[in-house]
Scaffold this motif. Structure first.
Motif, PDB file in Angstrom:
ATOM      1  N   LEU A   1       5.439  21.658  18.434  1.00  0.00           N
ATOM      2  CA  LEU A   1       5.788  21.331  19.760  1.00  0.00           C
ATOM      3  C   LEU A   1       6.036  19.669  20.111  1.00  0.00           C
ATOM      4  CD1 LEU A   1       4.386  23.829  22.291  1.00  0.00           C
ATOM      5  CD2 LEU A   1       6.948  23.833  21.597  1.00  0.00           C
ATOM      6  N   TYR A   2       4.969  19.005  19.565  1.00  0.00           N
ATOM      7  CA  TYR A   2       4.871  17.745  19.853  1.00  0.00           C
ATOM      8  C   TYR A   2       5.504  16.984  18.738  1.00  0.00           C
ATOM      9  CZ  TYR A   2       3.046  13.068  20.338  1.00  0.00           C
ATOM     10  OH  TYR A   2       2.964  11.699  20.552  1.00  0.00           O
ATOM     11  N   TRP A   3       5.778  17.617  17.607  1.00  0.00           N
ATOM     12  CA  TRP A   3       6.889  17.031  16.435  1.00  0.00           C
ATOM     13  C   TRP A   3       8.196  17.024  17.396  1.00  0.00           C
ATOM     14  CZ3 TRP A   3       7.344  14.579  11.935  1.00  0.00           C
ATOM     15  CH2 TRP A   3       8.332  14.579  11.289  1.00  0.00           C
ATOM     16  N   SER A   4       8.738  17.917  17.725  1.00  0.00           N
ATOM     17  CA  SER A   4       9.988  18.024  18.394  1.00  0.00           C
ATOM     18  C   SER A   4      10.129  17.039  19.616  1.00  0.00           C
ATOM     19  CB  SER A   4      10.285  19.638  19.107  1.00  0.00           C
ATOM     20  OG  SER A   4       9.988  20.585  17.797  1.00  0.00           O
ATOM     21  N   TYR A   5       9.120  17.246  20.382  1.00  0.00           N
ATOM     22  CA  TYR A   5       9.030  16.443  21.695  1.00  0.00           C
ATOM     23  C   TYR A   5       9.468  14.673  21.166  1.00  0.00           C
ATOM     24  CZ  TYR A   5       7.676  13.666  25.467  1.00  0.00           C
ATOM     25  OH  TYR A   5       7.685  12.645  26.586  1.00  0.00           O
ATOM     26  N   CYS A   6       8.495  14.569  20.149  1.00  0.00           N
ATOM     27  CA  CYS A   6       8.135  12.868  19.798  1.00  0.00           C
ATOM     28  C   CYS A   6       9.890  12.626  19.192  1.00  0.00           C
ATOM     29  CB  CYS A   6       6.949  12.880  18.852  1.00  0.00           C
ATOM     30  SG  CYS A   6       6.885  11.166  18.251  1.00  0.00           S
ATOM     31  N   ARG A   7      10.157  13.635  18.288  1.00  0.00           N
ATOM     32  CA  ARG A   7      11.516  13.104  17.637  1.00  0.00           C
ATOM     33  C   ARG A   7      12.440  13.237  18.543  1.00  0.00           C
ATOM     34  NH1 ARG A   7      11.591  11.497  11.902  1.00  0.00           N
ATOM     35  NH2 ARG A   7      13.764  11.849  12.138  1.00  0.00           N
TER      36      ARG A   7
ATOM     37  N   PRO B   1       8.821   8.946  10.903  1.00  0.00           N
ATOM     38  CA  PRO B   1       8.348   8.759  12.559  1.00  0.00           C
ATOM     39  C   PRO B   1       7.607   9.949  12.953  1.00  0.00           C
ATOM     40  CG  PRO B   1      10.647   7.910  12.013  1.00  0.00           C
ATOM     41  CD  PRO B   1      10.212   8.641  10.875  1.00  0.00           C
ATOM     42  N   CYS B   2       6.782   9.728  13.929  1.00  0.00           N
ATOM     43  CA  CYS B   2       6.045  11.039  14.551  1.00  0.00           C
ATOM     44  C   CYS B   2       5.117  11.650  13.721  1.00  0.00           C
ATOM     45  CB  CYS B   2       7.180  11.983  15.186  1.00  0.00           C
ATOM     46  SG  CYS B   2       8.065  10.946  16.491  1.00  0.00           S
ATOM     47  N   PHE B   3       5.116  11.682  12.396  1.00  0.00           N
ATOM     48  CA  PHE B   3       4.271  12.601  11.282  1.00  0.00           C
ATOM     49  C   PHE B   3       2.742  12.318  11.629  1.00  0.00           C
ATOM     50  CE2 PHE B   3       2.061  13.557   7.320  1.00  0.00           C
ATOM     51  CZ  PHE B   3       2.640  14.683   7.320  1.00  0.00           C
ATOM     52  N   ARG B   4       2.291  11.301  12.006  1.00  0.00           N
ATOM     53  CA  ARG B   4       0.868  10.935  12.057  1.00  0.00           C
ATOM     54  C   ARG B   4       0.451  11.407  13.182  1.00  0.00           C
ATOM     55  NH1 ARG B   4      -2.217   6.916  14.131  1.00  0.00           N
ATOM     56  NH2 ARG B   4      -4.452   6.600  13.313  1.00  0.00           N
ATOM     57  N   GLU B   5       0.959  11.343  14.535  1.00  0.00           N
ATOM     58  CA  GLU B   5       0.689  11.595  15.591  1.00  0.00           C
ATOM     59  C   GLU B   5       0.937  13.250  15.799  1.00  0.00           C
ATOM     60  OE1 GLU B   5       3.073   9.382  15.262  1.00  0.00           O
ATOM     61  OE2 GLU B   5       2.341   7.485  16.084  1.00  0.00           O
ATOM     62  N   SER B   6       1.880  13.795  15.427  1.00  0.00           N
ATOM     63  CA  SER B   6       1.921  15.345  15.452  1.00  0.00           C
ATOM     64  C   SER B   6       0.747  16.045  14.820  1.00  0.00           C
ATOM     65  CB  SER B   6       3.408  15.584  14.892  1.00  0.00           C
ATOM     66  OG  SER B   6       4.261  15.354  15.474  1.00  0.00           O
ATOM     67  N   PHE B   7       0.446  15.367  13.677  1.00  0.00           N
ATOM     68  CA  PHE B   7      -0.635  16.257  12.713  1.00  0.00           C
ATOM     69  C   PHE B   7      -2.177  15.884  13.442  1.00  0.00           C
ATOM     70  CE2 PHE B   7       2.488  17.384   9.793  1.00  0.00           C
ATOM     71  CZ  PHE B   7       2.121  18.500   9.473  1.00  0.00           C
TER      72      PHE B   7
ATOM     73  N   GLY C   1       0.659  -1.277  -0.058  1.00  0.00           N
ATOM     74  CA  GLY C   1      -0.100   0.202  -0.042  1.00  0.00           C
ATOM     75  C   GLY C   1       0.744   1.179   0.088  1.00  0.00           C
ATOM     76  N   LYS C   2       0.421   2.106  -0.857  1.00  0.00           N
ATOM     77  CA  LYS C   2       1.314   3.628  -0.918  1.00  0.00           C
ATOM     78  C   LYS C   2       0.567   4.504  -0.089  1.00  0.00           C
ATOM     79  CE  LYS C   2       3.388   3.119  -5.441  1.00  0.00           C
ATOM     80  NZ  LYS C   2       3.493   3.687  -6.611  1.00  0.00           N
ATOM     81  N   GLY C   3       1.418   5.243   0.714  1.00  0.00           N
ATOM     82  CA  GLY C   3       0.836   6.219   1.630  1.00  0.00           C
ATOM     83  C   GLY C   3       0.839   7.767   0.823  1.00  0.00           C
ATOM     84  N   LEU C   4       0.680   8.677   1.547  1.00  0.00           N
ATOM     85  CA  LEU C   4       0.726  10.066   0.825  1.00  0.00           C
ATOM     86  C   LEU C   4       2.242  10.434   0.710  1.00  0.00           C
ATOM     87  CD1 LEU C   4      -0.735  12.680   0.312  1.00  0.00           C
ATOM     88  CD2 LEU C   4      -0.265  13.252   2.644  1.00  0.00           C
ATOM     89  N   VAL C   5       2.478  10.748  -0.466  1.00  0.00           N
ATOM     90  CA  VAL C   5       3.885  11.061  -1.106  1.00  0.00           C
ATOM     91  C   VAL C   5       3.805  12.648  -1.263  1.00  0.00           C
ATOM     92  CG1 VAL C   5       5.451  10.795  -2.739  1.00  0.00           C
ATOM     93  CG2 VAL C   5       4.137   8.975  -2.127  1.00  0.00           C
ATOM     94  N   ILE C   6       4.883  13.214  -0.592  1.00  0.00           N
ATOM     95  CA  ILE C   6       4.989  14.796  -0.477  1.00  0.00           C
ATOM     96  C   ILE C   6       6.558  14.901  -0.935  1.00  0.00           C
ATOM     97  CG2 ILE C   6       5.033  17.166   0.460  1.00  0.00           C
ATOM     98  CD1 ILE C   6       2.545  15.756   2.212  1.00  0.00           C
ATOM     99  N   PHE C   7       6.627  15.632  -1.975  1.00  0.00           N
ATOM    100  CA  PHE C   7       8.043  15.892  -2.557  1.00  0.00           C
ATOM    101  C   PHE C   7       8.793  14.593  -2.749  1.00  0.00           C
ATOM    102  CE2 PHE C   7       7.202  19.981  -0.222  1.00  0.00           C
ATOM    103  CZ  PHE C   7       7.259  20.625  -1.490  1.00  0.00           C
ATOM    104  N   GLY C   8       8.190  13.631  -3.383  1.00  0.00           N
ATOM    105  CA  GLY C   8       8.935  12.402  -3.628  1.00  0.00           C
ATOM    106  C   GLY C   8       9.171  11.420  -2.200  1.00  0.00           C
ATOM    107  N   ARG C   9       8.624  11.975  -0.790  1.00  0.00           N
ATOM    108  CA  ARG C   9       8.798  10.915   0.233  1.00  0.00           C
ATOM    109  C   ARG C   9       7.287  10.374   0.648  1.00  0.00           C
ATOM    110  NH1 ARG C   9      12.592  12.530   5.358  1.00  0.00           N
ATOM    111  NH2 ARG C   9      12.247  10.328   6.396  1.00  0.00           N
ATOM    112  N   ASP C  10       7.383   9.277   1.032  1.00  0.00           N
ATOM    113  CA  ASP C  10       6.142   8.710   1.650  1.00  0.00           C
ATOM    114  C   ASP C  10       6.100   9.352   3.168  1.00  0.00           C
ATOM    115  OD1 ASP C  10       3.896   7.556   2.276  1.00  0.00           O
ATOM    116  OD2 ASP C  10       4.783   5.422   2.208  1.00  0.00           O
ATOM    117  N   VAL C  11       5.090  10.119   3.473  1.00  0.00           N
ATOM    118  CA  VAL C  11       5.119  10.729   4.791  1.00  0.00           C
ATOM    119  C   VAL C  11       4.593   9.463   5.766  1.00  0.00           C
ATOM    120  CG1 VAL C  11       4.628  12.984   3.975  1.00  0.00           C
ATOM    121  CG2 VAL C  11       2.778  11.493   4.503  1.00  0.00           C
TER     122      VAL C  11
END
Length: 122
Positions: free
Chosen positions: A75-81, A31-37, A17-27
């Motif tokens: 803030l959540y992105w920074s903490y999670c990463r 890590p932490c992308f889904r939770e942050s958003f 399964g393909k996910g959402l691709v932004i600028f050639g990268r599958d988001v």
């Protein structure tokens, strides 16, 4: 299961399964992308709606909601990463020490390292 272990397991399994691709990268692989958003969107909508109910000013409420979304996401992105990086570093240290333990198992070097306290016995 922690995020580092999930990431390692997901890297081993190739999913069709393909996910959402932004600028050639599958988001979905970031890590932490889904939770942050998810946290950002939910808090932005909640605070924006609360601001609208309190002030009845739609433009102001949109600004407050968008600002809340941006701040919460960053803030959540920074903490999670940060936490993810710590876990990944600890997992790498553990993996290296397990390799050393297996490499020296049953040898004279293992006994010397145990005496020095470098290797721990089970």
């Amino acid at each position: 299961m922690d995020t580092v272990v999930k990431t390692i397991l997901e890297e081993d399994q190739e999913e069709e399964g393909k996910g959402l691709v932004i600028f050639g990268r599958d988001v979905s692989k970031i890590p932490c992308f889904r939770e942050s958003f998810l946290y950002g969107v939910s808090s932005g909508v909640g605070v924006g709606l609360a601001a609208f109910l309190k002030t009845s000013r739609p433009l102001f409420s949109q600004h407050v909601g968008m600002a809340t979304f941006t701040v919460t996401t960053l803030l959540y992105w920074s903490y999670c990463r940060y936490e993810w990086s710590k876990q990944k570093f600890d997992a790498q240290l553990l993996q290296e020490s397990l390799k050393d333990k297996l490499k020296y198992e049953g040898t004279v070097v293992e006994r010397e390292l145990e005496k020095q306290g470098v290797l721990k016995t089970a």
